[in-house]
Design a protein around this motif. Structure first.
Motif, mmCIF file in Angstrom:
data_model
loop_
_atom_site.group_PDB
_atom_site.id
_atom_site.type_symbol
_atom_site.label_atom_id
_atom_site.label_comp_id
_atom_site.label_asym_id
_atom_site.label_seq_id
_atom_site.Cartn_x
_atom_site.Cartn_y
_atom_site.Cartn_z
ATOM 1 N N ILE A 56 0.853 -1.185 0.000
ATOM 2 C CA ILE A 56 0.000 0.000 0.000
ATOM 3 C C ILE A 56 0.891 1.238 0.000
ATOM 4 C CG2 ILE A 56 -1.860 1.225 1.181
ATOM 5 C CD1 ILE A 56 -2.599 -1.629 0.231
ATOM 6 N N LEU A 57 0.681 2.097 -1.003
ATOM 7 C CA LEU A 57 1.447 3.335 -1.123
ATOM 8 C C LEU A 57 0.530 4.532 -0.934
ATOM 9 C CD1 LEU A 57 3.563 2.600 -4.338
ATOM 10 C CD2 LEU A 57 4.184 2.190 -1.960
ATOM 11 N N PRO A 58 1.032 5.622 -0.333
ATOM 12 C CA PRO A 58 0.198 6.821 -0.201
ATOM 13 C C PRO A 58 -0.093 7.434 -1.570
ATOM 14 C CG PRO A 58 2.440 7.235 0.564
ATOM 15 C CD PRO A 58 2.356 5.782 0.242
ATOM 16 N N ALA A 59 -1.203 8.113 -1.682
ATOM 17 C CA ALA A 59 -1.651 8.673 -2.966
ATOM 18 C C ALA A 59 -0.678 9.691 -3.537
ATOM 19 C CB ALA A 59 -3.028 9.304 -2.800
ATOM 20 N N CYS A 96 1.245 -4.509 4.345
ATOM 21 C CA CYS A 96 2.548 -3.866 4.172
ATOM 22 C C CYS A 96 2.354 -2.503 3.519
ATOM 23 C CB CYS A 96 3.476 -4.738 3.331
ATOM 24 S SG CYS A 96 5.145 -4.067 3.226
ATOM 25 N N HIS A 97 2.744 -1.466 4.229
ATOM 26 C CA HIS A 97 2.722 -0.098 3.725
ATOM 27 C C HIS A 97 4.156 0.293 3.405
ATOM 28 C CE1 HIS A 97 -1.415 0.778 5.158
ATOM 29 N NE2 HIS A 97 -1.104 -0.115 6.062
ATOM 30 N N ALA A 98 4.343 1.116 2.406
ATOM 31 C CA ALA A 98 5.670 1.618 2.071
ATOM 32 C C ALA A 98 5.553 3.064 1.613
ATOM 33 C CB ALA A 98 6.324 0.764 1.002
ATOM 34 N N ASP A 99 6.654 3.792 1.723
ATOM 35 C CA ASP A 99 6.673 5.173 1.242
ATOM 36 C C ASP A 99 6.727 5.223 -0.275
ATOM 37 O OD1 ASP A 99 6.569 6.056 3.842
ATOM 38 O OD2 ASP A 99 8.691 6.560 3.972
ATOM 39 N N ASP A 100 7.335 4.197 -0.898
ATOM 40 C CA ASP A 100 7.412 4.144 -2.358
ATOM 41 C C ASP A 100 7.801 2.738 -2.799
ATOM 42 O OD1 ASP A 100 7.263 5.003 -4.978
ATOM 43 O OD2 ASP A 100 8.804 6.528 -4.787
ATOM 44 N N LEU A 101 7.597 2.480 -4.073
ATOM 45 C CA LEU A 101 7.944 1.217 -4.735
ATOM 46 C C LEU A 101 8.668 1.609 -6.020
ATOM 47 C CD1 LEU A 101 7.439 -1.932 -4.852
ATOM 48 C CD2 LEU A 101 5.441 -1.385 -6.212
ATOM 49 N N ILE A 102 9.946 1.236 -6.116
ATOM 50 C CA ILE A 102 10.750 1.665 -7.264
ATOM 51 C C ILE A 102 11.412 0.467 -7.941
ATOM 52 C CG2 ILE A 102 11.192 3.952 -6.299
ATOM 53 C CD1 ILE A 102 13.970 2.934 -5.463
ATOM 54 N N LEU A 103 11.873 0.674 -9.162
ATOM 55 C CA LEU A 103 12.635 -0.362 -9.865
ATOM 56 C C LEU A 103 13.930 -0.601 -9.104
ATOM 57 C CD1 LEU A 103 12.160 0.670 -13.584
ATOM 58 C CD2 LEU A 103 11.350 -1.428 -12.513
ATOM 59 N N ALA A 104 14.298 -1.885 -8.968
ATOM 60 C CA ALA A 104 15.528 -2.250 -8.277
ATOM 61 C C ALA A 104 16.686 -2.352 -9.253
ATOM 62 C CB ALA A 104 15.343 -3.581 -7.544
#
Length: 106
Positions: A56-59, A96-104
């Motif tokens: 879950i990411l913030p809007a 699971c919440h995260a501040d962001d989801l980026i390419l690794a």
């Protein structure tokens, strides 16, 4: 004392993560308009194989346009527990919440 969240060791808890697609979008009416509160994204884990994980990411992070099965990385993940009841039995759903989801980096 209240448990607010758990900060996981991502490498040990999830291992390698791959993008699996969009999940649910949570909205709320604010001042008569519907606004997006959070976006969910599904990822595959090579350690947590039983279930797909939803992050879950913030809007304010915006919509993600990540290719399917691309390796991804979580920024500041936190796991919360939500209890619920079915009949006389209690269950827990881990979120699971995260501040962001980026390419690794490969």
């Amino acid at each position: 004392m209240e448990l607010k969240h758990v900060i996981p060791d991502v490498e040990k808890t999830f291992g390698r993560l791959e993008f699996a697609g969009e999940g649910k979008i949570t909205t709320q009416r604010i001042n008569g308009q519907t606004e997006i509160i959070s976006r969910g994204y599904k990822v595959y884990s090579d350690i947590q194989r039983a279930d797909d994980l939803e992050i879950i990411l913030p809007a304010h992070v915006g919509e993600k346009n990540i290719p399917y099965m691309a390796p991804v990385k979580l920024i500041h993940p936190k796991i919360t527990a939500e209890g619920y009841k079915i009949g006389n039995r209690g269950f827990v759903n881990y979120v699971c919440h995260a501040d962001d989801l980026i390419l690794a980096n490969k």
